[in-house]
Motif scaffolding. Structure first.
Motif, PDB file in Angstrom:
ATOM      1  N   UNK A   1     -27.691  34.020  42.735  1.00  0.00           N
ATOM      2  CA  UNK A   1     -26.887  34.243  41.541  1.00  0.00           C
ATOM      3  C   UNK A   1     -27.831  34.158  40.229  1.00  0.00           C
ATOM      4  N   UNK A   2     -29.116  33.891  40.608  1.00  0.00           N
ATOM      5  CA  UNK A   2     -30.190  33.695  39.172  1.00  0.00           C
ATOM      6  C   UNK A   2     -30.673  34.964  39.183  1.00  0.00           C
ATOM      7  N   UNK A   3     -30.711  35.784  38.086  1.00  0.00           N
ATOM      8  CA  UNK A   3     -31.586  36.971  37.598  1.00  0.00           C
ATOM      9  C   UNK A   3     -32.899  36.572  37.485  1.00  0.00           C
ATOM     10  N   UNK A   4     -33.673  37.088  38.401  1.00  0.00           N
ATOM     11  CA  UNK A   4     -35.212  37.074  38.230  1.00  0.00           C
ATOM     12  C   UNK A   4     -35.796  37.315  36.797  1.00  0.00           C
ATOM     13  N   UNK A   5     -35.446  38.294  36.063  1.00  0.00           N
ATOM     14  CA  UNK A   5     -36.260  38.551  34.912  1.00  0.00           C
ATOM     15  C   UNK A   5     -35.804  37.409  33.845  1.00  0.00           C
ATOM     16  N   UNK A   6     -34.729  37.177  33.579  1.00  0.00           N
ATOM     17  CA  UNK A   6     -34.312  36.113  32.759  1.00  0.00           C
ATOM     18  C   UNK A   6     -34.072  34.679  32.798  1.00  0.00           C
ATOM     19  N   UNK A   7     -33.939  34.395  34.240  1.00  0.00           N
ATOM     20  CA  UNK A   7     -33.573  33.068  34.869  1.00  0.00           C
ATOM     21  C   UNK A   7     -32.164  32.393  34.588  1.00  0.00           C
ATOM     22  N   UNK A   8     -31.478  33.412  33.988  1.00  0.00           N
ATOM     23  CA  UNK A   8     -29.984  33.088  33.828  1.00  0.00           C
ATOM     24  C   UNK A   8     -29.168  33.478  34.776  1.00  0.00           C
ATOM     25  N   UNK A   9     -27.990  32.821  35.277  1.00  0.00           N
ATOM     26  CA  UNK A   9     -26.923  33.267  36.097  1.00  0.00           C
ATOM     27  C   UNK A   9     -26.896  34.758  35.677  1.00  0.00           C
ATOM     28  N   UNK A  10     -26.707  35.657  36.774  1.00  0.00           N
ATOM     29  CA  UNK A  10     -26.701  37.019  36.699  1.00  0.00           C
ATOM     30  C   UNK A  10     -25.713  37.584  35.698  1.00  0.00           C
ATOM     31  N   UNK A  11     -24.419  36.944  35.575  1.00  0.00           N
ATOM     32  CA  UNK A  11     -23.347  37.571  34.670  1.00  0.00           C
ATOM     33  C   UNK A  11     -23.725  37.135  33.227  1.00  0.00           C
ATOM     34  N   UNK A  12     -24.292  36.247  33.173  1.00  0.00           N
ATOM     35  CA  UNK A  12     -24.380  35.920  31.664  1.00  0.00           C
ATOM     36  C   UNK A  12     -24.707  37.042  30.892  1.00  0.00           C
ATOM     37  N   UNK A  13     -26.047  37.774  31.303  1.00  0.00           N
ATOM     38  CA  UNK A  13     -26.398  39.013  30.329  1.00  0.00           C
ATOM     39  C   UNK A  13     -25.398  40.178  30.501  1.00  0.00           C
ATOM     40  N   UNK A  14     -24.539  40.353  31.439  1.00  0.00           N
ATOM     41  CA  UNK A  14     -23.720  41.175  31.455  1.00  0.00           C
ATOM     42  C   UNK A  14     -22.364  40.980  30.392  1.00  0.00           C
ATOM     43  N   UNK A  15     -22.100  39.633  30.253  1.00  0.00           N
ATOM     44  CA  UNK A  15     -21.319  39.157  29.418  1.00  0.00           C
ATOM     45  C   UNK A  15     -21.713  39.074  27.799  1.00  0.00           C
ATOM     46  N   UNK A  16     -23.029  38.824  27.673  1.00  0.00           N
ATOM     47  CA  UNK A  16     -23.434  38.798  26.255  1.00  0.00           C
ATOM     48  C   UNK A  16     -23.047  39.725  25.345  1.00  0.00           C
ATOM     49  N   UNK A  17     -22.371  39.395  24.133  1.00  0.00           N
ATOM     50  CA  UNK A  17     -21.984  40.164  23.160  1.00  0.00           C
ATOM     51  C   UNK A  17     -20.438  40.340  23.453  1.00  0.00           C
ATOM     52  N   UNK A  18     -19.886  39.976  24.563  1.00  0.00           N
ATOM     53  CA  UNK A  18     -18.280  40.183  24.954  1.00  0.00           C
ATOM     54  C   UNK A  18     -17.637  38.666  25.040  1.00  0.00           C
ATOM     55  N   UNK A  19     -18.231  37.781  25.016  1.00  0.00           N
ATOM     56  CA  UNK A  19     -17.838  36.557  25.338  1.00  0.00           C
ATOM     57  C   UNK A  19     -18.858  35.519  24.552  1.00  0.00           C
ATOM     58  N   UNK A  20     -18.203  34.556  23.587  1.00  0.00           N
ATOM     59  CA  UNK A  20     -18.606  33.589  22.652  1.00  0.00           C
ATOM     60  C   UNK A  20     -19.849  33.109  23.435  1.00  0.00           C
ATOM     61  N   UNK A  21     -21.167  33.063  22.641  1.00  0.00           N
ATOM     62  CA  UNK A  21     -22.454  32.632  23.276  1.00  0.00           C
ATOM     63  C   UNK A  21     -22.351  30.983  23.558  1.00  0.00           C
ATOM     64  N   UNK A  22     -21.477  30.273  22.967  1.00  0.00           N
ATOM     65  CA  UNK A  22     -21.336  28.881  23.309  1.00  0.00           C
ATOM     66  C   UNK A  22     -20.597  28.559  24.755  1.00  0.00           C
ATOM     67  N   UNK A  23     -19.894  29.764  25.084  1.00  0.00           N
ATOM     68  CA  UNK A  23     -19.102  29.717  26.393  1.00  0.00           C
ATOM     69  C   UNK A  23     -20.046  30.043  27.316  1.00  0.00           C
ATOM     70  N   UNK A  24     -20.913  30.925  27.209  1.00  0.00           N
ATOM     71  CA  UNK A  24     -21.828  31.744  28.085  1.00  0.00           C
ATOM     72  C   UNK A  24     -22.892  30.241  28.201  1.00  0.00           C
ATOM     73  N   UNK A  25     -23.474  29.696  27.463  1.00  0.00           N
ATOM     74  CA  UNK A  25     -24.219  28.755  27.643  1.00  0.00           C
ATOM     75  C   UNK A  25     -23.827  27.437  28.375  1.00  0.00           C
ATOM     76  N   UNK A  26     -22.387  27.105  27.978  1.00  0.00           N
ATOM     77  CA  UNK A  26     -21.851  26.314  28.902  1.00  0.00           C
ATOM     78  C   UNK A  26     -21.556  26.619  30.521  1.00  0.00           C
ATOM     79  N   UNK A  27     -21.185  28.058  30.769  1.00  0.00           N
ATOM     80  CA  UNK A  27     -21.278  28.442  31.891  1.00  0.00           C
ATOM     81  C   UNK A  27     -22.524  28.444  32.770  1.00  0.00           C
ATOM     82  N   UNK A  28     -23.630  28.849  32.084  1.00  0.00           N
ATOM     83  CA  UNK A  28     -24.919  29.018  32.637  1.00  0.00           C
ATOM     84  C   UNK A  28     -25.617  27.688  33.230  1.00  0.00           C
TER      85      UNK A  28
END
Length: 128
Positions: free
Chosen positions: A93-120
């Protein structure tokens, strides 16, 4: 319509299944009202026990590997089902390039950043 982003918590705390069921029902009914429809959606939650589908017991809390059935009735007539579950995140589930959970980058800009950080930082994810 996916209710996932507005229904499931983005924290490590597991909530009652009833809270998820009620929030799902609320969002679908809000959608109908916005479109001027007077129908009412009722959501029923079920779990598998000993090979049978039974209503979710009162007080049941989500946990990793919880798999449910949500039945959606419109004006009392069952119309559809979904199969929400809570799953552990793993290395796939981890993106090798960013180290984030793979959906985080897909949702960036569409979902509030604080919610993304909490989910990650949570070790589980919701699947429906």
């Amino acid at each position: 319509m996916s209710t996932t982003i507005d229904v499931y918590p983005t924290t490590a705390t597991f909530t009652l299944v009833e809270q998820t069921r009620a929030r799902t029902e609320e969002l679908f009914n809000e959608l109908l009202r916005r479109h001027g429809l007077e129908s009412v959606v009722t959501v029923h939650a079920y779990v598998m026990r000993d090979g049978a589908t039974v209503p979710v017991p009162e007080g049941m809390v989500w946990a990793i590997d919880t798999h449910l059935v949500f039945e959606y009735a419109v004006d009392g007539d069952p119309r559809a089902c979904s199969w929400p579950s809570c799953r552990a995140r793993d290395d796939e589930d981890i993106d090798e390039d960013t180290g984030n959970w793979f959906v985080i980058d897909e949702l960036r800009g569409r979902v509030d950043e604080s919610r993304l950080e909490a989910a990650d930082v949570v070790g589980h994810h919701w699947y429906e």
